[in-house]
Design a protein around this motif. Structure first.
Motif, PDB file in Angstrom:
ATOM      1  N   UNK A  37     -24.114 -51.980 -13.548  1.00  0.00           N
ATOM      2  CA  UNK A  37     -24.366 -51.834 -12.114  1.00  0.00           C
ATOM      3  C   UNK A  37     -24.951 -50.460 -11.837  1.00  0.00           C
ATOM      4  N   UNK A  38     -25.401 -50.286 -10.618  1.00  0.00           N
ATOM      5  CA  UNK A  38     -25.613 -48.961 -10.041  1.00  0.00           C
ATOM      6  C   UNK A  38     -24.881 -48.961  -8.717  1.00  0.00           C
ATOM      7  N   UNK A  39     -24.142 -47.910  -8.439  1.00  0.00           N
ATOM      8  CA  UNK A  39     -23.417 -47.837  -7.166  1.00  0.00           C
ATOM      9  C   UNK A  39     -24.387 -47.717  -5.988  1.00  0.00           C
ATOM     10  N   UNK A  43     -26.742 -55.034  -3.941  1.00  0.00           N
ATOM     11  CA  UNK A  43     -26.501 -56.296  -4.657  1.00  0.00           C
ATOM     12  C   UNK A  43     -25.506 -56.065  -5.793  1.00  0.00           C
ATOM     13  N   UNK A  44     -25.626 -54.939  -6.484  1.00  0.00           N
ATOM     14  CA  UNK A  44     -24.673 -54.607  -7.544  1.00  0.00           C
ATOM     15  C   UNK A  44     -23.314 -54.260  -6.970  1.00  0.00           C
ATOM     16  N   UNK A  45     -23.297 -53.627  -5.801  1.00  0.00           N
ATOM     17  CA  UNK A  45     -22.029 -53.233  -5.192  1.00  0.00           C
ATOM     18  C   UNK A  45     -21.154 -54.439  -4.878  1.00  0.00           C
ATOM     19  N   UNK A  46     -21.786 -55.571  -4.596  1.00  0.00           N
ATOM     20  CA  UNK A  46     -20.992 -56.795  -4.407  1.00  0.00           C
ATOM     21  C   UNK A  46     -20.136 -57.072  -5.643  1.00  0.00           C
ATOM     22  N   UNK A  47     -20.766 -56.999  -6.799  1.00  0.00           N
ATOM     23  CA  UNK A  47     -20.063 -57.300  -8.041  1.00  0.00           C
ATOM     24  C   UNK A  47     -18.971 -56.270  -8.326  1.00  0.00           C
ATOM     25  N   UNK A  48     -19.241 -55.004  -8.000  1.00  0.00           N
ATOM     26  CA  UNK A  48     -18.244 -53.952  -8.210  1.00  0.00           C
ATOM     27  C   UNK A  48     -17.005 -54.234  -7.368  1.00  0.00           C
ATOM     28  N   UNK A  66     -27.435 -44.642 -13.455  1.00  0.00           N
ATOM     29  CA  UNK A  66     -27.651 -43.602 -12.466  1.00  0.00           C
ATOM     30  C   UNK A  66     -28.280 -44.157 -11.203  1.00  0.00           C
ATOM     31  N   UNK A  67     -28.359 -43.347 -10.150  1.00  0.00           N
ATOM     32  CA  UNK A  67     -28.833 -43.846  -8.856  1.00  0.00           C
ATOM     33  C   UNK A  67     -30.344 -43.982  -8.723  1.00  0.00           C
ATOM     34  N   UNK A 108     -33.241 -55.710 -12.928  1.00  0.00           N
ATOM     35  CA  UNK A 108     -32.368 -55.496 -11.784  1.00  0.00           C
ATOM     36  C   UNK A 108     -30.902 -55.369 -12.182  1.00  0.00           C
ATOM     37  N   UNK A 109     -30.139 -54.787 -11.257  1.00  0.00           N
ATOM     38  CA  UNK A 109     -28.684 -54.784 -11.332  1.00  0.00           C
ATOM     39  C   UNK A 109     -28.168 -55.565 -10.127  1.00  0.00           C
ATOM     40  N   UNK A 110     -27.015 -56.228 -10.292  1.00  0.00           N
ATOM     41  CA  UNK A 110     -26.150 -56.250 -11.460  1.00  0.00           C
ATOM     42  C   UNK A 110     -26.736 -57.122 -12.566  1.00  0.00           C
ATOM     43  N   UNK A 111     -26.375 -56.788 -13.784  1.00  0.00           N
ATOM     44  CA  UNK A 111     -26.734 -57.601 -14.938  1.00  0.00           C
ATOM     45  C   UNK A 111     -25.518 -57.677 -15.845  1.00  0.00           C
ATOM     46  N   UNK A 112     -25.287 -58.835 -16.396  1.00  0.00           N
ATOM     47  CA  UNK A 112     -24.192 -58.986 -17.358  1.00  0.00           C
ATOM     48  C   UNK A 112     -24.806 -59.126 -18.741  1.00  0.00           C
TER      49      UNK A 112
END
Length: 335
Positions: A37-39, A43-48, A66-67, A108-112
């Motif tokens: 993820x990136x904070x 879209x990644x913050x959802x997963x976090x 990193x950001x 893109x992030x999030x990525x698994x």
């Protein structure tokens, strides 16, 4: 970008899923995968947030990019030596190319990532959080909330659909519009939907039902960025979030709920948008404001009833290795 100047998001994601039965070739296995993820990214913050609420930290370890990024991809510049300590890569791009050397879509992030092969399994962000709730259920913490309860799924899906089109992606349609007409159209559509959400939430603490659900997570990640980024940077400036009483109180309620605000890194958010989007902000100047202390102001939303975790409990405090730096959040800098 459409011929009329309207922003169109590239939605060609890797839709492979990690499921309990392994029907896509990737079974749920604790410790096998790494969520990257990136904070900075909503879209990644959802997963976090969902990962933390459900207590999947041990089952699904996380790497944090990193950001900022360039045209190639997100980088692991927060880690010693600039490499993810588990995957051993400098750029997320490497995991995408491990999956497909000719990959030509968004990095893109999030990525698994499947750690044994170093390949991206999926970057399908809407499905990732749903699968965390449904497919990873045996590994949820005791007391985990039901974020996607079967009886409410149709309503959650319907709310998520309009929120995505008009709000989550709506701010981008305004910010990246290529014409005055397309910007004005996105602007009106965004604030019409925010007005609708204000009416919906005026007498209800949460979007669907009387506990937090997937719908609240998805709206929150846009609202928490609104005044810091979208109001000025994306010209979504009819009102600040802090000037919309219902949505502002709702957002503060969620921010002060364990699992939400303790995952938010305002420094990363601002640096990403203002440094990466040089077509919008050519100077690269990152605003000092806005003041963040008001996120901790009383919200009075508990009087509407409901309980954030339903019959469950709040998650444990964030593990030190995943904590947002103290000077990046009001939760750890308030007296």
């Amino acid at each position: 970008m459409s011929p009329g100047g309207e922003y169109a998001r590239d939605s060609r994601y890797l839709t492979t899923r990690i499921t309990a039965d392994g029907s896509d070739g990737f079974p749920v296995e604790p410790g096998r995968y790494r969520l990257v993820v990136s904070r900075a990214c909503p879209w990644a913050s959802r997963a976090v947030i969902v990962r933390r609420l459900l207590g999947l930290e041990h089952a699904l370890p996380m790497g944090i990019a990193g950001p900022t990024h360039d045209e190639r991809s997100w980088t692991f510049d927060l880690d010693p030596g600039g490499r993810d300590p588990v995957l051993g890569i400098e750029r997320l791009q490497e995991a995408y190319f491990a999956r497909d050397p000719r990959y030509d879509r968004g990095i893109t992030v999030p990525a698994i990532i499947d750690v044994p092969t170093g390949q991206v399994v999926t970057n399908d962000f809407p499905q990732i959080t749903i699968d965390m709730s449904v497919e990873w259920e045996p590994y949820h913490r005791v007391g985990a909330p039901l974020l996607y309860p079967p009886a409410l799924r149709a309503e959650i899906d319907a709310v998520n659909d309009v929120v995505y089109k008009d709000v989550n992606n709506g701010v981008y349609r305004a910010g990246f519009a290529g014409s005055q007409e397309s910007y004005a159209k996105a602007y009106r559509r965004l604030f019409d939907r925010l007005d609708w959400l204000s009416e919906r939430l005026e007498g209800s603490r949460y979007l669907v039902g009387d506990t937090i659900t997937e719908a609240d997570v998805r709206l929150f990640t846009t609202l928490v960025r609104f005044d810091a980024v979208y109001h000025g940077h994306f010209k979504c400036n009819r009102l600040k979030l802090a000037e919309m009483p219902v949505l502002w109180a709702y957002a503060r309620d969620l921010f002060q709920t364990p699992g939400f605000g303790d995952t938010v890194d305002f420094d990363h958010i601002k640096r990403h948008y203002y440094l990466v989007h040089r077509d919008i902000n050519p100077t690269g100047i990152v605003p000092v404001g806005p003041d963040l202390g008001n996120w901790l102001a009383p919200h009075e939303r508990a009087s509407l009833g409901g309980h954030p975790f339903g019959a469950g409990t709040a998650p444990e405090p964030v593990a030190q290795e995943e904590a947002v730096p103290a000077d990046h959040t009001p939760l750890r800098t308030a007296p």
